[in-house]
Write a protein that holds these residues in place. Structure first.
Motif, PDB file in Angstrom:
ATOM      1  N   VAL A  96      53.740 -93.869  21.977  1.00 33.93           N
ATOM      2  CA  VAL A  96      52.464 -94.050  21.295  1.00 33.93           C
ATOM      3  C   VAL A  96      51.838 -95.356  21.763  1.00 33.93           C
ATOM      4  N   ILE A  97      50.629 -95.258  22.303  1.00 36.53           N
ATOM      5  CA  ILE A  97      49.898 -96.414  22.817  1.00 36.53           C
ATOM      6  C   ILE A  97      48.613 -96.581  22.014  1.00 36.53           C
ATOM      7  N   PHE A  98      48.414 -97.768  21.468  1.00 36.52           N
ATOM      8  CA  PHE A  98      47.222 -98.124  20.704  1.00 36.52           C
ATOM      9  C   PHE A  98      46.199 -98.751  21.644  1.00 36.52           C
ATOM     10  N   ILE A  99      45.028 -98.145  21.746  1.00 37.74           N
ATOM     11  CA  ILE A  99      43.924 -98.719  22.520  1.00 37.74           C
ATOM     12  C   ILE A  99      43.128 -99.603  21.564  1.00 37.74           C
ATOM     13  N   ASP A 100      43.284-100.898  21.719  1.00 37.18           N
ATOM     14  CA  ASP A 100      42.708-101.907  20.830  1.00 37.18           C
ATOM     15  C   ASP A 100      41.304-102.277  21.315  1.00 37.18           C
ATOM     16  N   THR A 101      40.313-101.622  20.725  1.00 39.89           N
ATOM     17  CA  THR A 101      38.912-101.818  21.095  1.00 39.89           C
ATOM     18  C   THR A 101      38.176-102.452  19.916  1.00 39.89           C
ATOM     19  N   PRO A 102      37.373-103.494  20.161  1.00 40.65           N
ATOM     20  CA  PRO A 102      36.650-104.140  19.063  1.00 40.65           C
ATOM     21  C   PRO A 102      35.736-103.161  18.315  1.00 40.65           C
ATOM     22  N   PHE A 103      35.573-103.405  17.016  1.00 40.84           N
ATOM     23  CA  PHE A 103      34.774-102.521  16.170  1.00 40.84           C
ATOM     24  C   PHE A 103      33.374-102.300  16.724  1.00 40.84           C
ATOM     25  N   GLU A 104      32.685-103.350  17.138  1.00 41.18           N
ATOM     26  CA  GLU A 104      31.291-103.193  17.591  1.00 41.18           C
ATOM     27  C   GLU A 104      31.186-102.235  18.772  1.00 41.18           C
ATOM     28  N   MET A 105      32.148-102.274  19.678  1.00 39.03           N
ATOM     29  CA  MET A 105      32.144-101.337  20.809  1.00 39.03           C
ATOM     30  C   MET A 105      32.338 -99.908  20.309  1.00 39.03           C
ATOM     31  N   CYS A 106      33.282 -99.730  19.394  1.00 37.24           N
ATOM     32  CA  CYS A 106      33.520 -98.396  18.825  1.00 37.24           C
ATOM     33  C   CYS A 106      32.262 -97.914  18.103  1.00 37.24           C
ATOM     34  N   TYR A 107      31.690 -98.765  17.292  1.00 39.90           N
ATOM     35  CA  TYR A 107      30.524 -98.374  16.496  1.00 39.90           C
ATOM     36  C   TYR A 107      29.369 -97.941  17.391  1.00 39.90           C
ATOM     37  N   ASP A 108      29.127 -98.686  18.461  1.00 39.16           N
ATOM     38  CA  ASP A 108      28.036 -98.318  19.381  1.00 39.16           C
ATOM     39  C   ASP A 108      28.233 -96.924  19.962  1.00 39.16           C
ATOM     40  N   LEU A 127      32.258 -97.881   7.785  1.00 40.72           N
ATOM     41  CA  LEU A 127      33.069 -97.692   8.988  1.00 40.72           C
ATOM     42  C   LEU A 127      33.853 -98.960   9.324  1.00 40.72           C
ATOM     43  N   LYS A 128      33.227-100.114   9.128  1.00 36.40           N
ATOM     44  CA  LYS A 128      33.919-101.382   9.386  1.00 36.40           C
ATOM     45  C   LYS A 128      35.095-101.529   8.422  1.00 36.40           C
ATOM     46  N   ALA A 129      34.896-101.169   7.171  1.00 34.98           N
ATOM     47  CA  ALA A 129      35.989-101.239   6.190  1.00 34.98           C
ATOM     48  C   ALA A 129      37.117-100.287   6.595  1.00 34.98           C
ATOM     49  N   ARG A 130      36.757 -99.095   7.065  1.00 35.49           N
ATOM     50  CA  ARG A 130      37.763 -98.123   7.522  1.00 35.49           C
ATOM     51  C   ARG A 130      38.501 -98.676   8.736  1.00 35.49           C
ATOM     52  N   PHE A 131      37.764 -99.276   9.660  1.00 33.34           N
ATOM     53  CA  PHE A 131      38.364 -99.897  10.849  1.00 33.34           C
ATOM     54  C   PHE A 131      39.359-100.973  10.428  1.00 33.34           C
ATOM     55  N   ASP A 132      38.927-101.860   9.530  1.00 29.24           N
ATOM     56  CA  ASP A 132      39.792-102.959   9.073  1.00 29.24           C
ATOM     57  C   ASP A 132      41.040-102.438   8.371  1.00 29.24           C
ATOM     58  N   ASP A 133      40.910-101.337   7.633  1.00 27.74           N
ATOM     59  CA  ASP A 133      42.045-100.735   6.957  1.00 27.74           C
ATOM     60  C   ASP A 133      43.012-100.103   7.963  1.00 27.74           C
ATOM     61  N   ARG A 134      42.472 -99.463   8.972  1.00 26.31           N
ATOM     62  CA  ARG A 134      43.307 -98.734   9.924  1.00 26.31           C
ATOM     63  C   ARG A 134      43.952 -99.623  10.979  1.00 26.31           C
ATOM     64  N   TYR A 135      43.315-100.714  11.319  1.00 23.12           N
ATOM     65  CA  TYR A 135      43.775-101.543  12.428  1.00 23.12           C
ATOM     66  C   TYR A 135      45.261-101.915  12.323  1.00 23.12           C
ATOM     67  N   PRO A 136      45.707-102.484  11.195  1.00 23.32           N
ATOM     68  CA  PRO A 136      47.144-102.833  11.128  1.00 23.32           C
ATOM     69  C   PRO A 136      48.054-101.603  11.178  1.00 23.32           C
ATOM     70  N   LYS A 137      47.556-100.468  10.759  1.00 17.80           N
ATOM     71  CA  LYS A 137      48.352 -99.237  10.812  1.00 17.80           C
ATOM     72  C   LYS A 137      48.505 -98.764  12.254  1.00 17.80           C
ATOM     73  N   TYR A 138      47.424 -98.862  13.038  1.00 19.87           N
ATOM     74  CA  TYR A 138      47.539 -98.509  14.457  1.00 19.87           C
ATOM     75  C   TYR A 138      48.578 -99.404  15.134  1.00 19.87           C
ATOM     76  N   LYS A 139      48.528-100.693  14.849  1.00 26.76           N
ATOM     77  CA  LYS A 139      49.489-101.630  15.444  1.00 26.76           C
ATOM     78  C   LYS A 139      50.917-101.286  15.040  1.00 26.76           C
ATOM     79  N   ALA A 140      51.102-101.018  13.749  1.00 25.84           N
ATOM     80  CA  ALA A 140      52.445-100.731  13.245  1.00 25.84           C
ATOM     81  C   ALA A 140      52.982 -99.387  13.732  1.00 25.84           C
ATOM     82  N   ASN A 141      52.104 -98.430  13.956  1.00 26.62           N
ATOM     83  CA  ASN A 141      52.526 -97.066  14.297  1.00 26.62           C
ATOM     84  C   ASN A 141      52.587 -96.793  15.793  1.00 26.62           C
ATOM     85  N   SER A 142      52.381 -97.819  16.603  1.00 31.90           N
ATOM     86  CA  SER A 142      52.420 -97.624  18.049  1.00 31.90           C
ATOM     87  C   SER A 142      53.533 -98.472  18.658  1.00 31.90           C
ATOM     88  N   ALA A 143      54.003 -98.039  19.802  1.00 29.39           N
ATOM     89  CA  ALA A 143      55.033 -98.788  20.517  1.00 29.39           C
ATOM     90  C   ALA A 143      54.416 -99.881  21.370  1.00 29.39           C
TER      91      ALA A 143
END
Length: 163
Positions: A96-108, A127-143
């Motif tokens: 599992v690979i997490f692609i760490d892209t800044p919120f503003e890029m994703c939002y655009d 969406l920013k709140a959802r991003f902030d909530d999910r971010y640590p989960k992506y980090k924790a759930n990826s290798a």
């Protein structure tokens, strides 16, 4: 050989980068959302409207079970690897690979996309709140975490370095 599961927020580049990484590694490419749409015979917005998000999430789990034994690069949906069962399936059977892209890029990339029911029905602040909530989960759930900044080819090359 094991599958590569790409995770990250909506619009982080999973599909675009995944296609390139698959081509460069000689693997098949599977977009999980497209796979679900083909299997269900309806679009994701239609699935959400007719059956709700919970049903869609069940379809994600079933698809991950089926695809977890393929030699593929799999672009998961933005919420697919937040569920413990899905994380177990992906991490047990692949990388599992997490692609760490800044919120503003994703939002655009997602702000005007009617094909994304969650993005289409949410404000930027939601969406920013959802991003902030999910971010640590992506980090924790990826290798592995790689930067989602740069060209799609550069990001795909980072994936190749990892695998």
């Amino acid at each position: 050989m094991i599958p590569i599961f790409l995770c990250g927020f909506m619009g982080c580049g999973k599909t675009t980068v995944g296609r390139i990484a698959a081509e460069k590694t000689g693997r098949a490419f599977i977009d999980l959302d497209e796979y679900i749409e083909q299997s269900a015979g309806m679009t994701i917005p239609e699935i959400f409207e007719k059956y709700g998000e919970k049903h869609f999430r069940q379809l994600e789990t079933e698809a991950l079970k089926l695809l977890s034994h393929s030699y593929s690069v799999i672009a998961t949906g933005g919420g697919a690897l937040l569920d413990g069962i899905n994380v177990c399936i992906a991490s047990k059977n692949g990388l599992v690979i997490f692609i760490d892209t800044p919120f503003e890029m994703c939002y655009d990339r997602i702000c005007d996309d009617p094909h994304r029911p969650i993005a289409a029905s949410s404000t930027k602040e939601q969406l920013k709140a959802r991003f902030d909530d999910r971010y640590p989960k992506y980090k924790a759930n990826s290798a592995v975490k790689i930067s989602g900044e740069g060209t799609p080819d550069e990001i795909a090359d980072r994936i190749l370095e990892v695998i």
